[in-house]
Design a protein around this motif. Structure first.
Motif, PDB file in Angstrom:
ATOM      1  N   GLU A  87       0.814  -1.501   0.092  1.00  0.00           N
ATOM      2  CA  GLU A  87      -0.047  -0.024  -0.094  1.00  0.00           C
ATOM      3  C   GLU A  87       0.729   1.156   0.030  1.00  0.00           C
ATOM      4  O   GLU A  87       0.633   2.144  -0.970  1.00  0.00           O
ATOM      5  N   SER A  90       2.189   1.942  -3.328  1.00  0.00           N
ATOM      6  CA  SER A  90       1.121   2.469  -4.425  1.00  0.00           C
ATOM      7  C   SER A  90       1.084   3.928  -4.059  1.00  0.00           C
ATOM      8  O   SER A  90       1.014   4.575  -5.190  1.00  0.00           O
ATOM      9  N   HIS A  93       4.055   5.646  -5.545  1.00  0.00           N
ATOM     10  CA  HIS A  93       3.913   5.900  -7.061  1.00  0.00           C
ATOM     11  C   HIS A  93       3.268   7.381  -7.314  1.00  0.00           C
ATOM     12  O   HIS A  93       3.619   8.053  -8.314  1.00  0.00           O
ATOM     13  N   GLY A 124       0.100  -4.095 -10.391  1.00  0.00           N
ATOM     14  CA  GLY A 124       1.023  -2.931  -9.888  1.00  0.00           C
ATOM     15  C   GLY A 124       1.805  -3.452  -8.784  1.00  0.00           C
ATOM     16  O   GLY A 124       3.093  -3.236  -8.514  1.00  0.00           O
ATOM     17  N   GLN A 125       1.213  -4.161  -7.773  1.00  0.00           N
ATOM     18  CA  GLN A 125       1.981  -4.677  -6.527  1.00  0.00           C
ATOM     19  C   GLN A 125       3.084  -5.953  -7.040  1.00  0.00           C
ATOM     20  O   GLN A 125       3.848  -5.818  -6.197  1.00  0.00           O
ATOM     21  N   ASP A 128       6.005  -3.876  -8.259  1.00  0.00           N
ATOM     22  CA  ASP A 128       6.755  -3.440  -7.296  1.00  0.00           C
ATOM     23  C   ASP A 128       7.628  -4.485  -6.684  1.00  0.00           C
ATOM     24  O   ASP A 128       8.812  -4.214  -6.247  1.00  0.00           O
TER      25      ASP A 128
END
Length: 189
Positions: A87, A90, A93, A124-125, A128
């Motif tokens: 989190e 995110s 970003h 996205g996770q 990352d």
């Protein structure tokens, strides 16, 4: 003073020390294997540690005990619940801090990821996480605790290609501790 500062910066969930570990509880903790890990050789060799087992068997406590021992050896440590790290990345970003945060994670000698695999990851996770593991592979150590057995991690990550890449960097050169048994919280209460 240095050890106190390292422990403070680690932000460990629990104050856990090797000398307080309960080896008598029937959870499958091998005293000699754990003593070997407490010596710190794995951190010098940039190996990873994967601690799996059911709820309440002491995964987080053991992870924090190993992390505090790593601090005592003079290494930097950072603890995260996996969901909170993902989190935070995110959010980073969106506000332009992502590159700086990734650099900090890459420089940390031991990254502790607690409660791995509780939620399915977004694209996205996964990306990352791959960035983090790529930066750390062979250069730094990662300690993961999870209720899921390692053979279910691929599925919890989601995308097969990214899961292969992430797990390839994590599983090789890793020490695995598989715990079992009833919750220690239950017996303590």
């Amino acid at each position: 003073n240095k050890v106190t500062r390292l422990l403070s910066n680690a932000k460990l969930k629990l104050q856990a020390y090797p000398e307080d570990i309960d080896y008598s509880h029937p959870r499958g903790l091998n005293r000699s294997q754990f003593a070997d890990l407490l010596s710190g050789n794995w951190i010098h060799q940039h190996h990873n540690i994967l601690i799996t087992g059911p709820t309440g068997c002491g995964k987080t406590y053991l992870g924090c005990a190993l992390a505090s021992q790593v601090c005592r050896h003079g290494f930097t440590v950072r603890y995260y619940r996996t969901s909170r790290l993902l989190e935070a990345l995110s959010i980073a970003h969106g506000d332009g801090r992502f590159a700086k945060m990734i650099q900090q994670l890459a420089k940390t000698d031991l990254l502790v990821l607690d409660d791995w695999g509780l939620e399915k990851m977004t694209l996205g996770q996964r990306n990352d996480l791959l960035e983090i593991m790529e930066d750390r592979h062979g250069l730094r150590s990662t300690l993961i605790t999870s209720q899921l057995p390692v053979n279910q991690w691929h599925q919890s990550i989601g995308d097969a290609t990214l899961a292969d890449a992430i797990l390839d960097r994590l599983l090789h050169n890793s020490h695995k501790i598989k715990l079992k048994g009833e919750s220690m919280r239950k017996t303590m209460s």
